[in-house]
Design an enzyme around this catalytic site. Structure first.
Site, short mmCIF file in Angstrom:
data_model
loop_
_atom_site.label_atom_id
_atom_site.label_comp_id
_atom_site.label_asym_id
_atom_site.label_seq_id
_atom_site.Cartn_x
_atom_site.Cartn_y
_atom_site.Cartn_z
N SER A 88 37.28 41.67 48.79
CA SER A 88 38.17 41.84 47.64
C SER A 88 38.42 40.48 46.97
CB SER A 88 39.47 42.52 48.10
OG SER A 88 40.21 43.00 47.01
N ASP A 211 34.81 53.20 45.50
CA ASP A 211 35.93 52.26 45.44
C ASP A 211 36.82 52.60 44.25
OD1 ASP A 211 37.57 49.93 45.23
OD2 ASP A 211 36.02 48.76 46.22
N HIS A 239 37.46 51.04 49.06
CA HIS A 239 37.59 49.59 48.91
C HIS A 239 37.59 48.87 50.27
CE1 HIS A 239 38.43 45.92 46.81
NE2 HIS A 239 39.56 45.72 47.46
#
Length: 262
Positions: A88, A211, A239
């Protein structure tokens, strides 16, 4: 490839970096099989995350936020071949570490992560990710008239945006461990100076196809803007690939490092 025996024989050492609000704890499903397979694997808590007790509302600088990773990397012996893995927005942390420790890092792996070339900026992600005001809770540690000091996803949105394909047990675990992220420090991810040497380190991107937070099209734009040497797609991952598809992710990590010259 195996453990610490045999003097200074090369050791593949995975170093895992979490994204916003998470901590080193989120990698437990990857660290366990990697260690069992004979690799070294370490996860880090950045400043204000996990068991690092710093108040995120006091962390304003990207270097301050990333300092625990820099300290760890500086202590790893030279015969360790470091595979730096970021998730991320932790991709920004990984990129800064790549610039600071270029000679020590053998490969960088971005998992649904901000992969921005030093000296460049992130592609415009408007309409690619959800509106901040809808799902984020802001803390104004210096007063309502100043910019926010930390950010935290509202509880009712976490399942959908972080963990839509992940086991409920992991969602429950995460709900007890997530912490606010230092939003001002994170603004530093687009401010890295150009670094031609860092460009030479092999990079891998692992895309998460289901995601809801980092839209797959946005990930595609990151890949197009700074093409990696390897690209993998986790077709069934949300995610948080470390929860939703740990077995497949483990296999992709092994495949990625199999291309290294040790």
């Amino acid at each position: 490839m195996g453990g610490d025996g045999g003097g200074d024989a090369p050791i593949i050492h995975f170093v895992f970096v979490h994204g916003a609000c998470h901590g080193g704890w989120c990698w437990y499903k990857l660290i366990t099989p990697l260690v069992a397979a004979g690799f070294k694997a370490t996860s880090v808590d950045l400043t204000g995350a996990g068991i690092n007790l710093t108040d995120s509302n006091t962390v304003f600088d990207f270097d301050h936020y990333n300092q625990p990773l820099f300290s760890l990397l500086s202590e790893i012996p030279p015969h360790h071949k470091i595979i730096l893995v970021g998730h991320s927005i932790g991709g920004g942390t990984v990129s800064e570490a790549l610039c600071k420790f270029t000679d020590k890092i053998s490969m960088v792996i971005y998992i649904a992560a901000e992969m921005v070339q030093p000296g460049s900026t992130s592609p415009n992600n408007s309409n690619m990710t959800v509106g901040e005001e809808d799902i984020w809770e802001f803390t104004y540690g210096e007063g309502a008239d100043k910019p926010p000091t930390s950010i935290f996803m509202k509880e009712e949105f976490r399942r959908h945006y972080y963990y839509s394909q992940s086991p409920l047990e992991d969602v429950t675990l995460a709900s007890k461990l997530l912490r606010p992220a230092p939003v001002r420090a994170l603004n530093g991810i687009d401010k890295l100076p150009p670094n031609p040497e860092a460009d030479k380190v092999p990079r891998v991107y692992i895309k998460t196809a289901k995601d809801n937070l980092f839209h797959p099209m946005y990930q595609d734009r990151l890949v197009e803007k700074w093409p990696p040497s390897q690209l993998y797609i986790l077709e069934d991952s949300d995610h948080s690939a470390f929860f939703s598809v740990p077995t497949t992710l483990f296999a992709y990590l092994l495949r990625a490092v199999s291309f290294l010259q040790i």
